[in-house]
Design a protein around this motif. Structure first.
Motif, mmCIF file in Angstrom:
data_model
loop_
_atom_site.group_PDB
_atom_site.id
_atom_site.type_symbol
_atom_site.label_atom_id
_atom_site.label_comp_id
_atom_site.label_asym_id
_atom_site.label_seq_id
_atom_site.Cartn_x
_atom_site.Cartn_y
_atom_site.Cartn_z
ATOM 1 N N TYR A 107 0.902 -1.181 0.024
ATOM 2 C CA TYR A 107 0.128 -0.008 0.078
ATOM 3 C C TYR A 107 1.020 1.114 0.025
ATOM 4 C CZ TYR A 107 -4.046 -2.742 1.658
ATOM 5 O OH TYR A 107 -5.044 -3.767 1.622
ATOM 6 N N GLN A 136 0.426 5.473 1.425
ATOM 7 C CA GLN A 136 -0.443 5.993 2.237
ATOM 8 C C GLN A 136 0.142 7.541 2.155
ATOM 9 O OE1 GLN A 136 -0.626 5.164 6.288
ATOM 10 N NE2 GLN A 136 -2.312 6.249 6.718
ATOM 11 N N GLY A 186 -2.744 12.401 6.048
ATOM 12 C CA GLY A 186 -4.003 12.572 6.126
ATOM 13 C C GLY A 186 -4.962 11.801 5.463
ATOM 14 N N GLU A 187 -4.566 10.737 4.860
ATOM 15 C CA GLU A 187 -5.518 9.698 4.011
ATOM 16 C C GLU A 187 -5.096 8.468 4.658
ATOM 17 O OE1 GLU A 187 -5.267 12.376 0.085
ATOM 18 O OE2 GLU A 187 -4.948 10.473 -0.051
ATOM 19 N N GLY A 188 -6.277 7.655 4.189
ATOM 20 C CA GLY A 188 -6.071 5.964 4.462
ATOM 21 C C GLY A 188 -5.115 5.341 3.407
ATOM 22 N N PRO A 189 -4.714 4.114 3.619
ATOM 23 C CA PRO A 189 -3.766 3.241 2.803
ATOM 24 C C PRO A 189 -4.427 3.200 1.449
ATOM 25 C CG PRO A 189 -3.460 2.503 4.909
ATOM 26 C CD PRO A 189 -4.566 3.433 4.845
ATOM 27 N N LEU A 248 4.097 7.214 2.391
ATOM 28 C CA LEU A 248 4.551 5.917 3.519
ATOM 29 C C LEU A 248 4.015 4.520 2.762
ATOM 30 C CD1 LEU A 248 5.282 4.960 6.109
ATOM 31 C CD2 LEU A 248 3.006 5.044 6.697
#
Lengths: 113, 111
Positions: free
Chosen positions: B35, B37, B40-43, B86
């Protein structure tokens, strides 16, 4: 089609207070998950659900409770918040084990003072 | 106990350089996902690998699953600032309904 939504986006609690985080999905997915994300720790699974009315413990369930009364909603509760529960919480959904993709919500940033 | 270890933890490189991120475990996984990321967001899922030795390519990203299905690597060719983020690996055990996530690699690509 909103996908996965989380409420609230931010929250500050005092030690000992309680709160509930709501995850809602409109994709009719069977499986739902609550994760917490801390620096250097990746994502750790708190609780999950494989269908309406079912829940199971993940890696770090202590201090949290969950409920899945409706298929589209998965609630994460903190009965007595502690500073160690300061984190970013993510909800995710998965259609079934034949589907690759977990869909994540935007996260809830929780600070416990 | 962290079942999936990623290395390096942090990586800062110049635009155009190549890099490899590793995801290692002592456990055997039935499938492994990568994933990315953004803050401030989801993966967001990049790829799933399920067969030992499998190699998948996604534009400039190459993913490999180890022969023994215990480890994986992500190679980025000619990194761009848009690759900043990330990167997380996640492994699933056969017969379970959940993925275990790695510790993450934070990549910064400088223009």
């Amino acid at each position: 089609n909103a996908g996965v939504t989380q409420t609230p986006k931010f929250r500050v609690l005092k030690t000992g207070q309680s709160m509930t985080l709501l995850c809602a999905q409109d994709m009719n997915h069977e499986y739902m998950y609550w994760y917490r994300q801390d620096p250097g720790m990746g994502l750790r699974l708190i609780h999950y659900s494989v269908g309406e009315g079912t829940t199971a413990k993940g890696e770090v369930p202590d201090g949290y409770n969950v409920s899945r009364l409706k298929k589209q909603n998965f609630l994460l509760g903190l009965e007595s918040a502690a500073p160690s529960q300061t984190s970013v919480y993510f909800c995710a959904t998965w259609r079934d084990t034949g589907s690759d993709t977990q869909y994540f919500g935007p996260g809830t940033r929780l600070t416990v003072l | 106990t962290q079942l999936l270890e990623q290395s390096p933890q942090f990586l800062s490189i110049q635009e155009g350089e190549n890099l490899t991120v590793y995801c290692n475990s002592s456990s055997v996984f039935s499938s492994l996902q990568w994933y990315r990321q953004e803050p401030g967001e989801g993966p967001v899922l990049l790829v799933t690998v399920v067969t030992g030795g499998e190699v998948k390519k996604l534009k400039r990203l190459t993913f490999q699953f180890g022969d023994a299905r215990k480890d994986s690597s992500l190679h980025i060719t000619a990194a761009q600032p848009g690759d900043t983020g990330l990167y997380l690996c996640a492994g699933a055990f056969s017969g379970t309904y959940k993925y275990i996530f790695g510790t993450g690699t934070r990549l910064k690509v400088l223009a």
